[in-house]
Design an enzyme around this catalytic site. Sequence first.
Site, PDB file in Angstrom:
ATOM      1  N   ASP A  67       0.841  -1.158  -0.012  1.00 14.18           N
ATOM      2  CA  ASP A  67      -0.087  -0.164  -0.021  1.00 14.18           C
ATOM      3  C   ASP A  67       1.021   1.250  -0.048  1.00 14.18           C
ATOM      4  OD1 ASP A  67       0.735  -0.293   2.709  1.00 14.18           O
ATOM      5  OD2 ASP A  67      -1.042  -1.304   3.399  1.00 14.18           O
ATOM      6  N   ASN A 136      -7.774  -2.977  14.275  1.00 15.16           N
ATOM      7  CA  ASN A 136      -9.076  -3.311  14.102  1.00 15.16           C
ATOM      8  C   ASN A 136      -9.128  -4.318  12.840  1.00 15.16           C
ATOM      9  OD1 ASN A 136      -8.060  -2.243  11.631  1.00 15.16           O
ATOM     10  ND2 ASN A 136      -9.300  -0.462  11.600  1.00 15.16           N
ATOM     11  N   HIS A 138      -7.442  -4.946  10.202  1.00 17.11           N
ATOM     12  CA  HIS A 138      -7.376  -4.616   8.719  1.00 17.11           C
ATOM     13  C   HIS A 138      -5.876  -5.235   8.428  1.00 17.11           C
ATOM     14  CE1 HIS A 138      -4.711  -1.035   9.813  1.00 17.11           C
ATOM     15  NE2 HIS A 138      -4.037  -1.706   9.083  1.00 17.11           N
ATOM     16  N   GLU A 143      -9.813  -2.057   5.161  1.00 20.40           N
ATOM     17  CA  GLU A 143     -10.227  -1.733   6.310  1.00 20.40           C
ATOM     18  C   GLU A 143     -11.632  -2.561   6.643  1.00 20.40           C
ATOM     19  OE1 GLU A 143      -8.754  -0.279   8.757  1.00 20.40           O
ATOM     20  OE2 GLU A 143      -7.962   1.746   7.850  1.00 20.40           O
TER      21      GLU A 143
END
Length: 246
Positions: A67, A136, A138, A143
């Site tokens: 990314d 979280n 991801h 996400e």
Amino acid sequence: MNVRVFATEQEAAAACAAHVAEGIRAKPSLVLGLPTGRTPLNVYRELVALYQRGALDFSGVTTFNLDEFLGVPPDDPGSFRAYMERHLFQHVNLAPEHIHFLDGSAERAERECARYDARLAAAGGLDLLLLGIGPNGHVAFNEPGESLQAASHRARLTRETRQAVASFFGDDVSRVPLAALTMGMGAVLQARRVILLAFGANKAAAVTAMVRGPITTLCPASLLQLHRDVEVWVDMAAGRGLETSL
């Protein structure tokens, strides 16, 4: 998933680097997927040390990073490309033409993502993918949400994720871009082998949800339960919610 709990982060990093090195020796033209952030730093240090000792040759390896921040050019000190240059690329003999990155400064994000996916397909996909996991759940910048995208795409970053990467921007969350370009879950799940690393107590809940919880887009990493060859390597703090002994 094959879960392994290490006594320390350094032990896990050394084992990961040894596994990568073994893969490169077995296939010098290995296509390698790479993450950024704090998690892989010791892995990269170990790989650089192996190269400097003459124990590893990167000349035939091809890399694809996961990314990049949207709107951030490759030469920006806060970019993931700059991170990779600092911690790995400039220290080993990777051929520049074998290094592949999403360009966060591209004028058209959709076209850039399509270009990246086409380049990855032309390389034959990922032989080995190294992953981290966000607090979280991801992976890359996929996400949590009601759905996930298979292809590379523009992703809006949650505040939690932006806080986690604020160190790239002087620990100032307000400077962290609101979005990024990311490899999609399709390429992640199609990688032939995956090693996911997680260190620290703040990753424990996400690791437990990934390994023990239901498969859900609300924890993108949980989709790795569907993969046929995944190693989950954690330190004791990150693995404290798992029923796995050393």
